[in-house]
Design a protein around this motif. Sequence first.
Motif, PDB file in Angstrom:
ATOM      1  N   GLU A 281       0.822  -1.210   0.000  1.00  0.00           N
ATOM      2  CA  GLU A 281       0.000   0.000   0.000  1.00  0.00           C
ATOM      3  C   GLU A 281       0.859   1.264   0.000  1.00  0.00           C
ATOM      4  O   GLU A 281       1.987   1.280   0.503  1.00  0.00           O
ATOM      5  N   GLY A 282       0.321   2.282  -0.571  1.00  0.00           N
ATOM      6  CA  GLY A 282       0.891   3.616  -0.499  1.00  0.00           C
ATOM      7  C   GLY A 282      -0.265   4.578  -0.706  1.00  0.00           C
ATOM      8  O   GLY A 282      -1.415   4.143  -0.923  1.00  0.00           O
ATOM      9  N   PHE A 283       0.010   5.869  -0.647  1.00  0.00           N
ATOM     10  CA  PHE A 283      -1.053   6.855  -0.791  1.00  0.00           C
ATOM     11  C   PHE A 283      -0.685   7.844  -1.883  1.00  0.00           C
ATOM     12  O   PHE A 283       0.428   8.384  -1.883  1.00  0.00           O
ATOM     13  N   PHE A 284      -1.612   8.063  -2.804  1.00  0.00           N
ATOM     14  CA  PHE A 284      -1.450   9.178  -3.724  1.00  0.00           C
ATOM     15  C   PHE A 284      -1.973  10.422  -3.022  1.00  0.00           C
ATOM     16  O   PHE A 284      -3.130  10.453  -2.585  1.00  0.00           O
ATOM     17  N   VAL A 285      -1.095  11.400  -2.880  1.00  0.00           N
ATOM     18  CA  VAL A 285      -1.450  12.662  -2.219  1.00  0.00           C
ATOM     19  C   VAL A 285      -1.552  13.711  -3.327  1.00  0.00           C
ATOM     20  O   VAL A 285      -0.576  13.956  -4.042  1.00  0.00           O
ATOM     21  N   CYS A 286      -2.728  14.292  -3.471  1.00  0.00           N
ATOM     22  CA  CYS A 286      -3.004  15.143  -4.638  1.00  0.00           C
ATOM     23  C   CYS A 286      -3.403  16.543  -4.196  1.00  0.00           C
ATOM     24  O   CYS A 286      -4.305  16.706  -3.362  1.00  0.00           O
ATOM     25  N   ALA A 287      -2.740  17.555  -4.748  1.00  0.00           N
ATOM     26  CA  ALA A 287      -3.004  18.943  -4.364  1.00  0.00           C
ATOM     27  C   ALA A 287      -3.357  19.757  -5.591  1.00  0.00           C
ATOM     28  O   ALA A 287      -2.881  19.488  -6.701  1.00  0.00           O
ATOM     29  N   GLY A 288      -4.192  20.780  -5.373  1.00  0.00           N
ATOM     30  CA  GLY A 288      -4.511  21.724  -6.448  1.00  0.00           C
ATOM     31  C   GLY A 288      -5.400  21.118  -7.514  1.00  0.00           C
ATOM     32  O   GLY A 288      -4.952  20.866  -8.638  1.00  0.00           O
ATOM     33  N   PHE A 289      -6.687  20.940  -7.187  1.00  0.00           N
ATOM     34  CA  PHE A 289      -7.637  20.359  -8.139  1.00  0.00           C
ATOM     35  C   PHE A 289      -7.819  21.321  -9.321  1.00  0.00           C
ATOM     36  O   PHE A 289      -8.091  22.502  -9.141  1.00  0.00           O
ATOM     37  N   LYS A 290      -7.677  20.775 -10.550  1.00  0.00           N
ATOM     38  CA  LYS A 290      -7.790  21.626 -11.744  1.00  0.00           C
ATOM     39  C   LYS A 290      -9.231  21.782 -12.204  1.00  0.00           C
ATOM     40  O   LYS A 290      -9.517  22.623 -13.045  1.00  0.00           O
ATOM     41  N   GLY A 291     -10.114  20.940 -11.727  1.00  0.00           N
ATOM     42  CA  GLY A 291     -11.500  20.952 -12.210  1.00  0.00           C
ATOM     43  C   GLY A 291     -11.738  19.761 -13.117  1.00  0.00           C
ATOM     44  O   GLY A 291     -10.821  18.993 -13.430  1.00  0.00           O
ATOM     45  N   LYS A 292     -13.014  19.628 -13.536  1.00  0.00           N
ATOM     46  CA  LYS A 292     -13.366  18.494 -14.411  1.00  0.00           C
ATOM     47  C   LYS A 292     -12.602  18.618 -15.727  1.00  0.00           C
ATOM     48  O   LYS A 292     -12.365  19.721 -16.205  1.00  0.00           O
TER      49      LYS A 292
END
Length: 315
Positions: A281-292
């Motif tokens: 296991e690991g985690f994708f850490v995602c920042a700054g949503f660009k939108g659909k």
Amino acid sequence: MLRTRSATLPSPSSWVLARVSCPRSSPNLSLPPRTRTFTTTTLVAGKSGSSARWLQRQQHDPYVRSRASGPLDAPAAFVSRSAFKLLDLHKARRGSLPLLRPDMVVVDLGAAPGGWIQAADSVLQGSGTIVGVDLLKLQHGVGAAEGVQFVQGDFLDPKVQARLKEALLDMSGDTKVDLVLSDMMANTSGNNTRDGALSLELCEAALAFAVQHLSPIRRATKVVTPSGRPTAAEGSKSLPIQFIVKHFASESTEAFRKELARYFRQVKWVKPPSSRKDSREGFFVCAGFKGKQSAETEPAEQAPAQDDLESSVFF
Ligand SMILES: C[S@@+](CC[C@H](N)C(=O)[O-])C[C@H]1O[C@@H](n2cnc3c(N)ncnc32)[C@H](O)[C@@H]1O
């Protein structure tokens, strides 16, 4: 019912103490008594093969010991070892825009038995809203804190997602979410292809939900401490982390990372110190949503990155 709360986020060095001294955050968690922390070798001696190995691993795991019998660097009484993974991710943002901030609306997918809810609540201190979803029930008492709601059911079922939206509306008056967390994972079988496919299905569902419910971030946020004072890195800007998803590493990992990078400005694969080294296991850490994104958008190219949270702050 629309709830409005506000609280000052304790500084990273003080939140543990604040959690311990806060009666609202000290539910009856029905933790196993100390005598069940597998501290004698006789327990192992009676077992064989995988049971003995499991007991030995539990016996030597500092996070398991801390959870049941006293602080390692966090309070005892978390209902799951997983709580430390979220705390690791939160602490890794020290000096940057914190992962968990006052008044946030947080969705916790795969919430049972409730360690991440407790960990998030220990930071938010009753400010903010946490809505959890799981096939299983939360451990007794975890969902009772103010600002916490729980929906039991299969997240892959549209009816369960509709109930989750109702819960969000009820709690915050909106279906918009600041942070989507997913620690969902089916029971692993040991077959990496099968386990990877199960994990990916849950990851894709969590991403689809995040895309529907997150707000796009147009610009980075100036980093200040919870008290309003500039941080050491005064003037630095930071994108808020909006999506964290547990992923079971498999041949689909790179393709999924590219898919995430279509939606988020920054995507990192992170293995927190509290995640067992022998786990995929690991985690994708995602920042700054660009939108659909439209279906034609090309997958974004971004160099794979893994952070060792013990030695660095990410983003
Ligand atoms: C590692 S545990 C989560 C631990 C939790 N974060 C905590 O801190 O206590 C993974 C959870 O994912 C849940 N899960 C797996 N598939 C699910 C699904 N389709 N819908 C909802 N929950 C699911 C499991 O029931 C399990 O409780």
